[in-house]
Design an enzyme around this catalytic site. Structure first.
Site, PDB file in Angstrom:
ATOM      1  N   THR A  17     -25.228 -10.357  11.540  1.00 11.80           N
ATOM      2  CA  THR A  17     -26.063  -9.987  10.278  1.00 11.80           C
ATOM      3  C   THR A  17     -25.621  -9.671   9.022  1.00 11.80           C
ATOM      4  O   THR A  17     -24.997  -8.671   9.174  1.00 11.80           O
ATOM      5  CB  THR A  17     -27.800  -9.465  10.807  1.00 11.80           C
ATOM      6  OG1 THR A  17     -28.456 -10.114  11.881  1.00 11.80           O
ATOM      7  CG2 THR A  17     -28.424  -9.235   9.797  1.00 11.80           C
ATOM      8  N   CYS A  43      -2.380   4.735   8.440  1.00  8.10           N
ATOM      9  CA  CYS A  43      -2.500   4.458   9.858  1.00  8.10           C
ATOM     10  C   CYS A  43      -1.148   5.301  10.310  1.00  8.10           C
ATOM     11  O   CYS A  43      -1.006   5.828  12.091  1.00  8.10           O
ATOM     12  CB  CYS A  43      -1.902   3.601  10.061  1.00  8.10           C
ATOM     13  SG  CYS A  43      -3.478   2.248   8.739  1.00  8.10           S
ATOM     14  N   HIS A 103     -14.014  -0.617  -0.337  1.00  7.63           N
ATOM     15  CA  HIS A 103     -13.564   0.695  -0.276  1.00  7.63           C
ATOM     16  C   HIS A 103     -12.374   0.960  -1.273  1.00  7.63           C
ATOM     17  O   HIS A 103     -12.217   2.602  -1.060  1.00  7.63           O
ATOM     18  CB  HIS A 103     -13.254   1.679   1.180  1.00  7.63           C
ATOM     19  CG  HIS A 103     -12.290   1.671   1.620  1.00  7.63           C
ATOM     20  ND1 HIS A 103     -11.639   2.353   2.063  1.00  7.63           N
ATOM     21  CD2 HIS A 103     -11.898   0.713   2.919  1.00  7.63           C
ATOM     22  CE1 HIS A 103     -10.561   1.815   2.986  1.00  7.63           C
ATOM     23  NE2 HIS A 103     -10.668   0.807   3.451  1.00  7.63           N
ATOM     24  N   ASN A 124       0.629  -1.039  -0.138  1.00  7.00           N
ATOM     25  CA  ASN A 124      -0.215   0.008  -0.110  1.00  7.00           C
ATOM     26  C   ASN A 124       1.346   0.823   0.332  1.00  7.00           C
ATOM     27  O   ASN A 124       0.219   2.359  -0.790  1.00  7.00           O
ATOM     28  CB  ASN A 124      -0.589  -0.153   1.246  1.00  7.00           C
ATOM     29  CG  ASN A 124       0.157  -0.283   2.312  1.00  7.00           C
ATOM     30  OD1 ASN A 124       0.409  -0.970   2.980  1.00  7.00           O
ATOM     31  ND2 ASN A 124       0.172   0.639   3.223  1.00  7.00           N
TER      32      ASN A 124
HETATM   33  C1  LIG Z   1      -6.684  -0.416   3.489  1.00  3.91           C
HETATM   34  C2  LIG Z   1      -5.715  -1.792   3.653  1.00  3.91           C
HETATM   35  C3  LIG Z   1      -6.400  -3.148   4.702  1.00  3.91           C
HETATM   36  C4  LIG Z   1      -7.045  -2.230   5.613  1.00  3.91           C
HETATM   37  O1  LIG Z   1      -8.432  -2.606   4.973  1.00  3.91           O
HETATM   38  P1  LIG Z   1      -9.745  -2.023   5.583  1.00  3.91           P
HETATM   39  O2  LIG Z   1     -10.965  -1.952   4.934  1.00  3.91           O
HETATM   40  O3  LIG Z   1      -9.559  -0.295   5.607  1.00  3.91           O
HETATM   41  O4  LIG Z   1      -9.606  -2.194   7.082  1.00  3.91           O
HETATM   42  C5  LIG Z   1      -5.463  -3.807   4.788  1.00  3.91           C
HETATM   43  N1  LIG Z   1      -4.361  -4.123   3.368  1.00  3.91           N
HETATM   44  C6  LIG Z   1      -3.764  -3.296   3.081  1.00  3.91           C
HETATM   45  C7  LIG Z   1      -2.364  -3.625   2.164  1.00  3.91           C
HETATM   46  C8  LIG Z   1      -4.728  -1.702   2.631  1.00  3.91           C
HETATM   47  O5  LIG Z   1      -3.916  -1.533   1.908  1.00  3.91           O
END
Ligand SMILES: *Cc1c(COP(=O)(O)O)cnc(C)c1O
Length: 390
Positions: free
Chosen positions: A237, A324, A201, A151
């Site tokens: 749910t 983060c 997302h 990421n």
């Molecule tokens: C964004 C991300 C996550 C976390 O996903 P969320 O749905 O935001 O909890 C985990 N791993 C990577 C590589 C990401 O980019």
């Protein structure tokens, strides 16, 4: 000009996803577990989403489990696999550049003695060496977890090769494919993985919806107990609208991947070339084995955070290191792992593009970053007094 260049943090909701969600936020509000027809409409939506997601990931429907996020999918895969294999071993092999959803989960397990973790180093481009994985697997290794694409720097790992090594040794293999899904072609079977995490997302779906691919026959213990939803693996749910939106977004992303990749690559290419022309700027990650939309740079004598704030003044959303760790003064663990010294690992800027970004926006970003780097360096006594030597 307004430019959203932080698609790796989250992406705008696709129109098709919103349209797919609306009925389940309004008139089709039934609980999928109930037996009247209002409920069957919701249940059908969940099952049709499961089929679509399975199709997009090269899986079968019975191998897809819905969760509340990419983070939850990672937790379920890691903690679920270790618990299911308790007694046969608690050694885990991972990489030094995983997302915190993986790293912090493993660190928490280590702290309470539930796991012993080997962190594989990466080379200067962020790549894990298959031989390093081969050497790290032990008779008591219970899990290997290595991300598909990073990421922060966008590097793409040779997952099919790494997966084959784990499989040969009979060790379950999980991959965090949250950044990869919807952005590069994925086929869970061809990748030789047992588990694969995705999050809606990151590909134009809603926040708070994730999925885990779990290969048939691989055992996992649930993290959440309750009514036995998701075949007992994830009670609660179902987030029907979120699930429908996730499936619509992934379908859209996969169907239009070629044209979207072309658009994203054009914007990213302009920015990569433009920032590459700044003195003492360095692209991080691999030059070719990288996600098409992520452009990540370090600039000597420039703080990443201050760059992000300067760009915000110009209407540009960008990020420094991972979202983060923003706010903390720790340099990125990813940039340290690729061998950058502390003071340079602070200077990282990540721009991540999506299909709606235009070449004109890309050129605007280049100008804004170039100006921001120059003005920050002018203010830096360190920079004035001794220009760096690489
Ligand atoms: C964004 C991300 C996550 C976390 O996903 P969320 O749905 O935001 O909890 C985990 N791993 C990577 C590589 C990401 O980019």
């Amino acid at each position: 000009m307004k430019v959203y260049a932080d698609h790796a943090a989250t992406s705008p909701l696709r129109r098709e996803a919103l349209d797919a969600m609306m009925p389940y936020l309004t008139e089709r509000y039934g609980n999928p577990s109930s037996i009247y027809s209002l409920a069957s409409a919701a249940r059908r939506a969940v099952e049709s989403a499961r089929a679509d997601i399975a199709g997009a990931l090269g899986a079968s429907e019975s191998e897809i489990y819905f969760t509340g996020s990419g983070t939850e999918s990672d937790n379920l895969a890691i903690r679920g696999a270790l618990e299911a294999r308790a007694g046969t071993g608690r050694h885990v092999v991972t990489s030094a550049i995983e997302h915190h959803a993986v790293l912090h989960t493993l660190q928490a397990l280590e702290k309470r003695g539930a796991a012993e973790v080997s962190y594989l180093p990466v080379d200067e481009y962020g790549l894990v060496a298959p031989d390093a994985l081969r050497d790290a697997i032990r008779p008591d290794t219970a899990l290997v977890t290595i991300m598909t694409a990073n990421n922060e720097i966008g590097v793409i790992q040779p997952i099919d090769e790494l997966g084959a090594i784990a499989r040969e040794r009979g060790v379950p293999f999980h991959t965090d494919a949250v950044q990869a899904a919807g952005h590069i072609p994925l086929d869970a079977r061809a990748m030789n993985v047992d588990m694969l995490s995705v999050s809606a997302h990151k590909f134009g779906g809603p926040k708070g919806a994730g999925a885990l691919y779990l290969r048939k026959g691989v055992r996992l213990a649930p993290l959440i107990y309750g009514g036995g939803h998701e075949r007992g693996l994830r009670s609660g749910t179902e987030n029907v609208a979120g699930i429908a939106g996730m499936a619509a977004a992934l379908k859209q992303a996969v169907t239009h991947m070629a044209e979207e990749t072309a658009r994203v690559s054009e914007a990213a290419g302009i920015v990569k070339a433009g920032l590459g022309a700044i003195p003492f700027a360095r692209l991080t990650g691999h030059p070719e084995k990288r996600l098409p939309g992520i452009v990540s740079f370090v600039f000597e004598a420039v703080e990443g955070e201050s760059m992000v704030l300067a760009l915000d003044f110009g209407g540009i959303c960008a990020s420094s290191g991972s979202a983060c760790s923003s706010g903390s003064l720790e340099p990125s663990h990813v940039l340290l792992a690729v061998g950058l010294p502390h003071e340079i690992a602070h200077g990282s800027l990540r721009l991540s593009f999506g299909p709606e970004n235009t070449p004109e926006q890309a050129r605007y970003v280049v100008q804004a970053v170039t100006d921001a780097v120059a003005s920050r360096r002018e203010m830096s006594p360190l920079w004035r007094d001794n220009k760096p030597a690489y």
